[in-house]
Motif scaffolding. Structure first.
Motif, PDB file in Angstrom:
ATOM      1  N   PHE A  34       0.835  -1.207   0.000  1.00  4.57           N
ATOM      2  CA  PHE A  34       0.000   0.000   0.000  1.00  4.57           C
ATOM      3  C   PHE A  34       0.867   1.253   0.000  1.00  4.57           C
ATOM      4  N   SER A  35       1.983   1.166   0.742  1.00  6.09           N
ATOM      5  CA  SER A  35       2.877   2.310   0.775  1.00  6.09           C
ATOM      6  C   SER A  35       3.530   2.511  -0.591  1.00  6.09           C
ATOM      7  N   MET A  36       3.880   1.412  -1.252  1.00  2.00           N
ATOM      8  CA  MET A  36       4.430   1.488  -2.607  1.00  2.00           C
ATOM      9  C   MET A  36       3.414   2.136  -3.546  1.00  2.00           C
ATOM     10  N   GLY A  37       2.186   1.646  -3.475  1.00  2.70           N
ATOM     11  CA  GLY A  37       1.132   2.187  -4.331  1.00  2.70           C
ATOM     12  C   GLY A  37       0.940   3.679  -4.093  1.00  2.70           C
ATOM     13  N   SER A  38       0.900   4.060  -2.817  1.00  6.17           N
ATOM     14  CA  SER A  38       0.686   5.462  -2.463  1.00  6.17           C
ATOM     15  C   SER A  38       1.787   6.344  -3.036  1.00  6.17           C
ATOM     16  N   ASN A  39       3.022   5.822  -3.020  1.00  2.00           N
ATOM     17  CA  ASN A  39       4.134   6.629  -3.512  1.00  2.00           C
ATOM     18  C   ASN A  39       4.146   6.772  -5.037  1.00  2.00           C
ATOM     19  N   PHE A  57      -3.544   4.768 -16.280  1.00  2.00           N
ATOM     20  CA  PHE A  57      -3.801   3.839 -17.394  1.00  2.00           C
ATOM     21  C   PHE A  57      -2.508   3.615 -18.173  1.00  2.00           C
ATOM     22  N   HIS A  58      -1.795   4.709 -18.468  1.00  2.00           N
ATOM     23  CA  HIS A  58      -0.554   4.591 -19.245  1.00  2.00           C
ATOM     24  C   HIS A  58       0.515   3.810 -18.498  1.00  2.00           C
ATOM     25  N   HIS A  59       0.481   3.896 -17.155  1.00  2.00           N
ATOM     26  CA  HIS A  59       1.517   3.222 -16.363  1.00  2.00           C
ATOM     27  C   HIS A  59       1.100   1.815 -15.932  1.00  2.00           C
ATOM     28  N   HIS A  60       0.030   1.307 -16.513  1.00  2.00           N
ATOM     29  CA  HIS A  60      -0.461  -0.040 -16.192  1.00  2.00           C
ATOM     30  C   HIS A  60      -0.757  -0.194 -14.701  1.00  2.00           C
ATOM     31  N   LEU A  61      -1.365   0.823 -14.123  1.00  2.00           N
ATOM     32  CA  LEU A  61      -1.682   0.770 -12.695  1.00  2.00           C
ATOM     33  C   LEU A  61      -3.190   0.671 -12.455  1.00  2.00           C
ATOM     34  N   VAL A  62      -3.930   0.287 -13.489  1.00  2.00           N
ATOM     35  CA  VAL A  62      -5.370   0.118 -13.315  1.00  2.00           C
ATOM     36  C   VAL A  62      -5.635  -1.368 -13.084  1.00  2.00           C
ATOM     37  N   PRO A  63      -6.313  -1.717 -11.993  1.00  2.00           N
ATOM     38  CA  PRO A  63      -6.536  -3.131 -11.682  1.00  2.00           C
ATOM     39  C   PRO A  63      -7.120  -3.877 -12.879  1.00  2.00           C
ATOM     40  N   GLY A  64      -6.612  -5.067 -13.101  1.00  2.00           N
ATOM     41  CA  GLY A  64      -7.074  -5.873 -14.227  1.00  2.00           C
ATOM     42  C   GLY A  64      -5.927  -6.703 -14.757  1.00  2.00           C
ATOM     43  N   LYS A  65      -6.144  -7.261 -15.928  1.00  2.00           N
ATOM     44  CA  LYS A  65      -5.172  -8.189 -16.503  1.00  2.00           C
ATOM     45  C   LYS A  65      -3.797  -7.560 -16.681  1.00  2.00           C
ATOM     46  N   SER A 102      -7.154  -0.894  -6.439  1.00  2.00           N
ATOM     47  CA  SER A 102      -8.608  -1.106  -6.458  1.00  2.00           C
ATOM     48  C   SER A 102      -9.261  -0.162  -5.459  1.00  2.00           C
ATOM     49  N   ALA A 103      -8.653  -0.062  -4.276  1.00  2.00           N
ATOM     50  CA  ALA A 103      -9.185   0.851  -3.254  1.00  2.00           C
ATOM     51  C   ALA A 103      -9.100   2.285  -3.749  1.00  2.00           C
ATOM     52  N   TYR A 104      -7.982   2.631  -4.369  1.00  2.00           N
ATOM     53  CA  TYR A 104      -7.797   3.998  -4.873  1.00  2.00           C
ATOM     54  C   TYR A 104      -8.885   4.356  -5.888  1.00  2.00           C
ATOM     55  N   PHE A 105      -9.076   3.486  -6.884  1.00  2.00           N
ATOM     56  CA  PHE A 105     -10.082   3.806  -7.905  1.00  2.00           C
ATOM     57  C   PHE A 105     -11.494   3.716  -7.335  1.00  2.00           C
ATOM     58  N   GLY A 106     -11.723   2.759  -6.445  1.00  2.00           N
ATOM     59  CA  GLY A 106     -13.042   2.634  -5.841  1.00  2.00           C
ATOM     60  C   GLY A 106     -13.406   3.869  -5.035  1.00  2.00           C
ATOM     61  N   MET A 107     -12.483   4.295  -4.175  1.00  2.00           N
ATOM     62  CA  MET A 107     -12.780   5.415  -3.282  1.00  2.00           C
ATOM     63  C   MET A 107     -12.812   6.744  -4.022  1.00  2.00           C
TER      64      MET A 107
END
Lengths: 245, 110
Positions: A54-59, A121-129, A177-182
């Motif tokens: 989560f800390s990695m994601g946040s950064n 989206f460009h950095h492939h950080l959107v949950p999915g395949k 997922s939490a980031y996009f959801g919230m």
């Protein structure tokens, strides 16, 4: 629909009528508090369990854009409060101006959010395949919007985080997922708020709101401030997890 | 004069000056929370961040949302809502942090 401040039969005074509307609005807002509260609780638990990811994601979020949007949203709350003040004091042109400013700031927020989402989206950080927290470290040529210094820090963090969490990618995906959801739910509330502001603007142009009757401006104001409060919590929760290095 | 012709609607009107003070305070607190995030406090970073967020939210509720000037009944609804949220957070977290799974491993299980 009462537009002119007519007093309904069940109320004794206009003040009582307005207090009742305010009470109803607050009851609705309390249900919204429970709604967002449950989501933030789920987020907090996951963040506790998968702290490294989560800390990695946040950064990987842009603190500059997040902080800028916080300021924009706070400013929009101020203009909304001023719209309410204008309606209470009978300044009809000011009501329209402040409502328009609030709406404009709302659109600035959407614009920044659009930039942030596009980047993810460009950095492939959107949950999915195709989610890949290592995408930018593997393809630096495709992430040139990240400065070299930031990229270096990010690579170091990725190394540390993968050592702490063998399944970093899956858990970072949970963070996103939490980031996009919230932020998505928050943005949906903003879209509804923007629609309500348009409706207020239309009525205020027709001169509907007076010191005697301005309940809709006040109620939409409460809603708009509530959405601002949600962001006041989302900003530290999502953007500021582990900035200090 | 019947009651609905009462011209004065006894509503508390918050002055623009107070709104301005609040918004400036909120901006300063936003800067403070960003700066505080860069200070290494370990576990306490989140405590500081959420405390500042709560101060900001309280200012918004009290002044922008006029909760300070509402009748007690409305204030009770607000306080009850916050209390209920507190129950949700506290009870759930208390359950998780004290939970031990079938292997005798404490939460977080992995």
């Amino acid at each position: 629909m009462h537009r002119t401040g007519e007093l309904y039969g069940q109320f004794k005074t206009l003040e009582q009528q307005k207090d009742t509307a305010t009470l109803g609005m607050w009851i609705f807002l309390v249900t919204e508090v429970m709604f967002f509260g449950g989501i933030m609780l789920a987020y907090t638990l996951n963040r506790h369990v998968y702290f490294a990811a989560f800390s990695m994601g946040s950064n990987t979020l842009s603190l500059k854009l997040g902080a800028f949007n916080t300021i924009v949203l706070l400013a929009s709350s101020f203009t909304m409060a001023m719209a309410v003040w204008s309606s209470q004091t009978g300044k009809k042109n000011l009501i329209t101006m402040f409502l328009a400013l609030t709406l404009l700031l709302g659109f600035v927020f959407f614009g920044v959010k659009y930039v942030e989402y596009t980047q993810k989206f460009h950095h492939h950080l959107v949950p999915g395949k195709s989610f890949d927290i290592f995408y930018c470290s593997k393809n630096p040529a495709k992430c040139q919007d990240i400065s070299e210094a930031d990229m270096k820090v990010e690579n170091e963090e990725l190394e540390k985080a993968s050592a702490a969490d063998p399944d970093l990618n899956a858990h970072a995906q949970l963070y996103y997922s939490a980031y996009f959801g919230m932020t998505g739910l928050h943005a949906l509330h903003m879209v509804i708020g923007a629609g309500l502001l348009l409706w207020l603007l239309k009525n205020s142009l027709a001169g509907a709101y007076t010191p005697r009757w301005n309940t809709p401006v006040d109620m939409v104001g409460l809603y708009w401030h509530f959405v601002d409060i949600v962001w006041i919590y989302l900003f530290p929760l999502l953007y500021l997890i582990d900035r200090h290095k | 004069m019947t009651e609905h012709e009462h011209p004065e609607h006894e509503e508390h009107i918050v002055s623009p000056g107070l709104y301005l003070t609040i918004i400036l305070t909120l901006m300063v607190l936003t800067a403070a929370t960003v700066l505080a995030a860069y200070v290494a406090l370990g576990q306490f970073n989140i405590v500081v961040a959420l405390t500042i967020a709560t101060v900001k939210a309280t200012l918004v509720v009290l002044f922008f949302m006029h909760a300070k000037y509402q009748p007690k009944r409305t204030q009770l609804v607000i306080i009850a809502g916050i209390f209920w949220l507190g129950l949700l957070l506290f009870m759930t977290m208390a359950d998780y942090v004290s939970r031990i799974d079938y292997r005798g491993i404490r939460f977080p299980f992995s």
